[in-house]
Scaffold this motif. Sequence first.
Motif, PDB file in Angstrom:
ATOM      1  N   LEU A 143       0.760  -1.113  -0.122  1.00  0.00           N
ATOM      2  CA  LEU A 143      -0.018   0.181  -0.037  1.00  0.00           C
ATOM      3  C   LEU A 143       1.001   1.275   0.153  1.00  0.00           C
ATOM      4  N   GLY A 144       2.010   1.299   0.726  1.00  0.00           N
ATOM      5  CA  GLY A 144       2.748   2.464   1.011  1.00  0.00           C
ATOM      6  C   GLY A 144       3.270   2.852  -0.766  1.00  0.00           C
ATOM      7  N   ALA A 145       3.809   1.877  -1.407  1.00  0.00           N
ATOM      8  CA  ALA A 145       4.301   2.164  -2.745  1.00  0.00           C
ATOM      9  C   ALA A 145       2.940   2.520  -3.709  1.00  0.00           C
ATOM     10  N   ALA A 146       1.860   1.833  -3.421  1.00  0.00           N
ATOM     11  CA  ALA A 146       0.683   2.265  -4.153  1.00  0.00           C
ATOM     12  C   ALA A 146       0.067   3.568  -3.953  1.00  0.00           C
ATOM     13  N   ARG A 147       0.185   4.193  -2.583  1.00  0.00           N
ATOM     14  CA  ARG A 147      -0.007   5.530  -2.593  1.00  0.00           C
ATOM     15  C   ARG A 147       0.918   6.387  -2.942  1.00  0.00           C
ATOM     16  N   ARG A 148       2.189   6.315  -2.895  1.00  0.00           N
ATOM     17  CA  ARG A 148       3.088   7.046  -3.524  1.00  0.00           C
ATOM     18  C   ARG A 148       2.843   7.156  -5.117  1.00  0.00           C
ATOM     19  N   LEU A 149       2.512   6.169  -5.882  1.00  0.00           N
ATOM     20  CA  LEU A 149       2.183   6.307  -7.107  1.00  0.00           C
ATOM     21  C   LEU A 149       1.002   7.038  -7.491  1.00  0.00           C
ATOM     22  N   ALA A 150       0.013   6.738  -6.774  1.00  0.00           N
ATOM     23  CA  ALA A 150      -0.955   7.270  -6.780  1.00  0.00           C
ATOM     24  C   ALA A 150      -1.071   8.778  -6.469  1.00  0.00           C
ATOM     25  N   GLU A 151      -0.176   9.509  -5.845  1.00  0.00           N
ATOM     26  CA  GLU A 151       0.287  10.817  -5.685  1.00  0.00           C
ATOM     27  C   GLU A 151       0.833  11.312  -7.014  1.00  0.00           C
ATOM     28  N   VAL A 152       1.786  10.444  -7.700  1.00  0.00           N
ATOM     29  CA  VAL A 152       2.262  10.775  -9.145  1.00  0.00           C
ATOM     30  C   VAL A 152       1.023  10.936 -10.115  1.00  0.00           C
ATOM     31  N   ALA A 153       0.052  10.047  -9.851  1.00  0.00           N
ATOM     32  CA  ALA A 153      -0.944  10.219 -11.069  1.00  0.00           C
ATOM     33  C   ALA A 153      -1.636  11.309 -10.618  1.00  0.00           C
ATOM     34  N   LEU A 154      -1.941  11.646  -9.372  1.00  0.00           N
ATOM     35  CA  LEU A 154      -2.490  13.023  -9.124  1.00  0.00           C
ATOM     36  C   LEU A 154      -1.922  14.204  -9.811  1.00  0.00           C
ATOM     37  N   LEU A 155      -0.697  14.187  -9.648  1.00  0.00           N
ATOM     38  CA  LEU A 155       0.272  15.125 -10.553  1.00  0.00           C
ATOM     39  C   LEU A 155      -0.075  15.555 -11.912  1.00  0.00           C
ATOM     40  N   THR A 156      -0.564  14.307 -12.491  1.00  0.00           N
ATOM     41  CA  THR A 156      -0.927  14.528 -14.060  1.00  0.00           C
ATOM     42  C   THR A 156      -2.415  15.253 -14.319  1.00  0.00           C
ATOM     43  N   CYS A 157      -2.837  15.751 -13.265  1.00  0.00           N
ATOM     44  CA  CYS A 157      -4.263  16.261 -13.396  1.00  0.00           C
ATOM     45  C   CYS A 157      -3.624  17.895 -13.738  1.00  0.00           C
ATOM     46  N   PRO A 158      -4.245  18.324 -14.696  1.00  0.00           N
ATOM     47  CA  PRO A 158      -3.830  19.811 -15.024  1.00  0.00           C
ATOM     48  C   PRO A 158      -4.579  20.660 -13.814  1.00  0.00           C
ATOM     49  N   PRO A 159      -4.033  21.992 -13.708  1.00  0.00           N
ATOM     50  CA  PRO A 159      -4.781  22.947 -12.711  1.00  0.00           C
ATOM     51  C   PRO A 159      -5.879  23.085 -13.177  1.00  0.00           C
ATOM     52  N   GLY A 160      -6.989  23.189 -12.293  1.00  0.00           N
ATOM     53  CA  GLY A 160      -8.376  23.424 -12.575  1.00  0.00           C
ATOM     54  C   GLY A 160      -9.236  22.427 -13.056  1.00  0.00           C
ATOM     55  N   THR A 161      -8.656  21.037 -13.058  1.00  0.00           N
ATOM     56  CA  THR A 161      -9.387  19.746 -13.684  1.00  0.00           C
ATOM     57  C   THR A 161     -10.026  19.276 -12.409  1.00  0.00           C
ATOM     58  N   SER A 162     -11.056  18.590 -12.749  1.00  0.00           N
ATOM     59  CA  SER A 162     -11.604  17.690 -11.630  1.00  0.00           C
ATOM     60  C   SER A 162     -11.948  16.154 -12.026  1.00  0.00           C
TER      61      SER A 162
END
Length: 251
Positions: A123-142
């Motif tokens: 889960l720790g590694a999965a959480r870190r990669l989920a945070e990277v995935a979040l970074l790919t969301c451009p500003p203002g998107t949902s």
Amino acid sequence: MSGSAAERGEDMRRRGDARGRALLDALLEGRSEPDLAARAASGLGLPERGRYVVAVLGAAGCGPAAVAMEADGLRFFRRRRGDRETVVVALGDRDPAAAAALLARWCPGPGGIGPVAEGLAGLGAARRLAEVALLTCPPGTSEVVRLEERLPAALVASQPELSARLVTDVFGPLLALDPADRALLVRTFEAWLECEGSAGRAAGRLYCHRNTVLNRLRRLERLTSRSLTRPRELIEMMLALDAFRLTAPQP
């Protein structure tokens, strides 16, 4: 007497739940304590070697208020981490796309979902990669996105200094244009990529003539000193586009 016993039972249940949540937090933080996964499995009533995904949401407030819940055969555990919300999903034999669809429906976004973890210890590694995935969301998107769908953008987002350098080196002359002119060229390039390199289909999407699309693409090539027909240069332009999307303010 019975009331007192009931109160003691409820107190034991609450303490057990608190221990389970603390163990889940330790797993999400990536701690490597002996038997941590086994203790968490026992405390939460989850399989130690089951299939899980972790989602990280840019803002709290995902769906119903319960910390743990079940829906469509999936079990969800929500944890607040600073100004973000982390959701652990016990998949069982379900496809992770099912969890992504539910989260997209419940949560305001933006959000990122990491790859499947084969066991609580991951889960720790999965959480870190989920945070990277979040970074790919451009500003203002949902949107709520899965890492597997955004790997090139994730590479760019995880290296902000190199990302900024890429935008400057590839799109430098483009950045000097009038914003409306720049947006037109960028949108044409995006449409051409989305249409798999078909100028005709891109023209239909942009409500203009095919030759107009080709003229804009040629202008883009001149400005960037790169050719869309050379694979290495095209890859540079695509990665620069991802980097530009992640930093450009939304209209």
